[in-house]
Design an enzyme around this catalytic site. Structure first.
Site, PDB file in Angstrom:
ATOM      1  N   CYS A 136       3.531  -3.298  -8.378  1.00 20.81           N
ATOM      2  CA  CYS A 136       4.770  -3.977  -8.019  1.00 20.81           C
ATOM      3  C   CYS A 136       5.548  -4.287  -9.282  1.00 20.81           C
ATOM      4  O   CYS A 136       4.949  -4.483 -10.340  1.00 20.81           O
ATOM      5  CB  CYS A 136       4.462  -5.302  -7.317  1.00 20.81           C
ATOM      6  SG  CYS A 136       3.658  -5.130  -5.740  1.00 20.81           S
ATOM      7  N   CYS A 160      -4.871   0.720  -3.856  1.00 18.48           N
ATOM      8  CA  CYS A 160      -4.326   2.058  -3.657  1.00 18.48           C
ATOM      9  C   CYS A 160      -3.599   2.579  -4.889  1.00 18.48           C
ATOM     10  O   CYS A 160      -2.916   3.598  -4.830  1.00 18.48           O
ATOM     11  CB  CYS A 160      -3.406   2.065  -2.446  1.00 18.48           C
ATOM     12  SG  CYS A 160      -2.225   0.720  -2.421  1.00 18.48           S
ATOM     13  N   CYS A 185       0.858  -1.164   0.000  1.00 15.99           N
ATOM     14  CA  CYS A 185       0.000   0.000   0.000  1.00 15.99           C
ATOM     15  C   CYS A 185       0.904   1.226   0.000  1.00 15.99           C
ATOM     16  O   CYS A 185       2.034   1.152   0.487  1.00 15.99           O
ATOM     17  CB  CYS A 185      -0.902  -0.021   1.228  1.00 15.99           C
ATOM     18  SG  CYS A 185      -2.305   1.074   1.069  1.00 15.99           S
TER      19      CYS A 185
END
Length: 137
Positions: free
Chosen positions: A89, A85, A11
């Site tokens: 990655c 959010c 997050c």
């Protein structure tokens, strides 16, 4: 997946949702799963409402600190879960990527964080059933 699956919760600030998710997974799966959490722009402290909400269910996250998301953390994880959010990655072959759509607890009181905490618990229980079925939550 290795003998012991590993999960990374991500997050932006690593101060609320990802910390609660990591705490739930650690609490429910014990040493059956390796748990990490991180953020792309870590905050300076854990959200106090998240700390209070988790304490209500007997889980202490008050000593946790926000951590920076690293390529290594993603590389070492079997499952990478973002928390609705907008974070992303680094993508590596063979990893599983999920995005859990969760309300942001930032700036909210404990009453607003409780349902988020409970939703995270449900999602974590489902994850455990998939990646560590020998560990019943």
């Amino acid at each position: 997946m290795a003998d012991k699956p590993s999960v990374l919760f991500v997050c932006v600030h690593n101060a609320g949702r990802s910390q609660m998710a990591a705490a739930w997974l650690t609490h429910l799966a014990g040493d059956h799963v390796e748990v990490r959490s991180a953020g792309s722009n870590p905050g300076t402290a854990i959200n106090p409402a998240a700390v209070e909400a988790m304490a209500e269910v007997g889980i202490d996250i008050s000593a946790e600190t926000p951590k920076i998301l690293t390529v290594g953390a993603v590389r070492e994880s079997d499952v990478c879960i973002t928390m609705g959010c907008g974070d992303t990655c680094p993508v590596f072959p063979g990893k599983r990527y999920l995005d859990w759509k969760l309300e942001d607890p930032a700036g909210q009181g404990v009453a607003a964080v409780r349902p988020i905490r409970d939703e995270i618990k449900t999602l974590v229980q489902g994850l455990i059933a998939e990646i560590a079925p020998e560990k019943t939550a």
